[in-house]
Write a protein that holds these residues in place. Sequence first.
Motif, PDB file in Angstrom:
ATOM      1  N   MET A   1      -7.971  -4.627   4.350  1.00 43.20           N
ATOM      2  CA  MET A   1      -7.807  -3.634   2.852  1.00 43.20           C
ATOM      3  C   MET A   1      -6.804  -4.215   2.142  1.00 43.20           C
ATOM      4  O   MET A   1      -5.658  -4.395   2.752  1.00 43.20           O
ATOM      5  CB  MET A   1      -7.946  -2.254   3.055  1.00 43.20           C
ATOM      6  CG  MET A   1      -9.203  -1.700   3.737  1.00 43.20           C
ATOM      7  SD  MET A   1     -10.431  -1.890   2.748  1.00 43.20           S
ATOM      8  CE  MET A   1     -10.315  -0.985   1.063  1.00 43.20           C
TER       9      MET A   1
ATOM     10  N   GLU B   1      -4.627  -0.364 -10.844  1.00 46.34           N
ATOM     11  CA  GLU B   1      -4.468  -0.489  -9.096  1.00 46.34           C
ATOM     12  C   GLU B   1      -5.874  -0.606  -8.650  1.00 46.34           C
ATOM     13  O   GLU B   1      -6.680   0.310  -8.747  1.00 46.34           O
ATOM     14  CB  GLU B   1      -3.474   0.465  -8.660  1.00 46.34           C
ATOM     15  CG  GLU B   1      -2.180   0.689  -9.176  1.00 46.34           C
ATOM     16  CD  GLU B   1      -1.091   1.489  -8.718  1.00 46.34           C
ATOM     17  OE1 GLU B   1      -1.689   2.714  -8.140  1.00 46.34           O
ATOM     18  OE2 GLU B   1       0.107   1.555  -8.793  1.00 46.34           O
TER      19      GLU B   1
ATOM     20  N   PRO C   1       0.785  -1.367  -0.148  1.00 45.20           N
ATOM     21  CA  PRO C   1      -0.022   0.053  -0.076  1.00 45.20           C
ATOM     22  C   PRO C   1       0.785   1.182   0.112  1.00 45.20           C
ATOM     23  O   PRO C   1       0.379   2.168  -0.466  1.00 45.20           O
ATOM     24  CB  PRO C   1      -0.730  -0.068   1.351  1.00 45.20           C
ATOM     25  CG  PRO C   1      -0.661  -1.427   1.892  1.00 45.20           C
ATOM     26  CD  PRO C   1       0.430  -1.851   1.187  1.00 45.20           C
TER      27      PRO C   1
ATOM     28  N   THR D   1      -7.862  -1.124  -4.956  1.00 50.59           N
ATOM     29  CA  THR D   1      -8.119  -1.284  -3.418  1.00 50.59           C
ATOM     30  C   THR D   1      -9.219  -1.849  -3.025  1.00 50.59           C
ATOM     31  O   THR D   1     -10.214  -1.000  -3.462  1.00 50.59           O
ATOM     32  CB  THR D   1      -7.456  -0.196  -2.790  1.00 50.59           C
ATOM     33  OG1 THR D   1      -6.227   0.391  -3.167  1.00 50.59           O
ATOM     34  CG2 THR D   1      -7.315  -0.109  -1.240  1.00 50.59           C
TER      35      THR D   1
ATOM     36  N   THR E   1      -4.467  -3.936  -1.666  1.00 45.50           N
ATOM     37  CA  THR E   1      -4.339  -3.558  -2.955  1.00 45.50           C
ATOM     38  C   THR E   1      -3.677  -4.467  -3.973  1.00 45.50           C
ATOM     39  O   THR E   1      -2.790  -5.319  -3.745  1.00 45.50           O
ATOM     40  CB  THR E   1      -3.196  -2.234  -2.895  1.00 45.50           C
ATOM     41  OG1 THR E   1      -3.765  -1.464  -1.830  1.00 45.50           O
ATOM     42  CG2 THR E   1      -3.096  -1.462  -4.168  1.00 45.50           C
TER      43      THR E   1
END
Length: 193
Positions: A86, A142, A60, A144, A88
């Motif tokens: 979370m 990208e 991240p 997330t 990524t």
Amino acid sequence: MRLPKLQISVAITALLGLCSMGTFCVLPDANNGAPPDPSFSCADSEPPAADEAGLFFSDPGGGARPLAADAVLQLEYGPQGGQHVMVTVRHHTSSDGVWAYRLAFQPEAAEPGTPAPEAPRMPVLEGSNTVPVNACASGWTETTAPVFINIMDSGLADTAGEIPKARGLLRLVATPREAGEKASAEVRVQIAM
């Protein structure tokens, strides 16, 4: 003639009263404490070399760096009792299109043998989520997104009051909407309670 105007004003007054009590009107409140919706962005950089991965969990702190093995992800708690971490993801595709990302956390199998009585019990967590992703045209996307986590066993705190980190495998299977080849990635991580 005055009756319809009276009904309208009573209805408006009633709606305003419900709104002021918070029972009817929903005002935006930073996602109401729920996990954030997935976010997507296109990144400019060179395509992966022949020996480099085109799909990986990224750090991240720096999108182009893969997430290190045994990285610690923080468990976040929602207001309704749910929890998530979370992650990524960085993905290189040759064309745009919609992909389905199936994210999962699979707990590490318990080691054989009986732990010592004073050893804290490791937490047992598992989780998953499926996210639709609009891939960028011929480049890096990208993303997330949250992985929703279920706690089957929260573990026991050690003598300092700390619960050990849950260890396991974070997996991703990416499938294009149109017929095509699947891509996958995985990394060993720890989840801190």
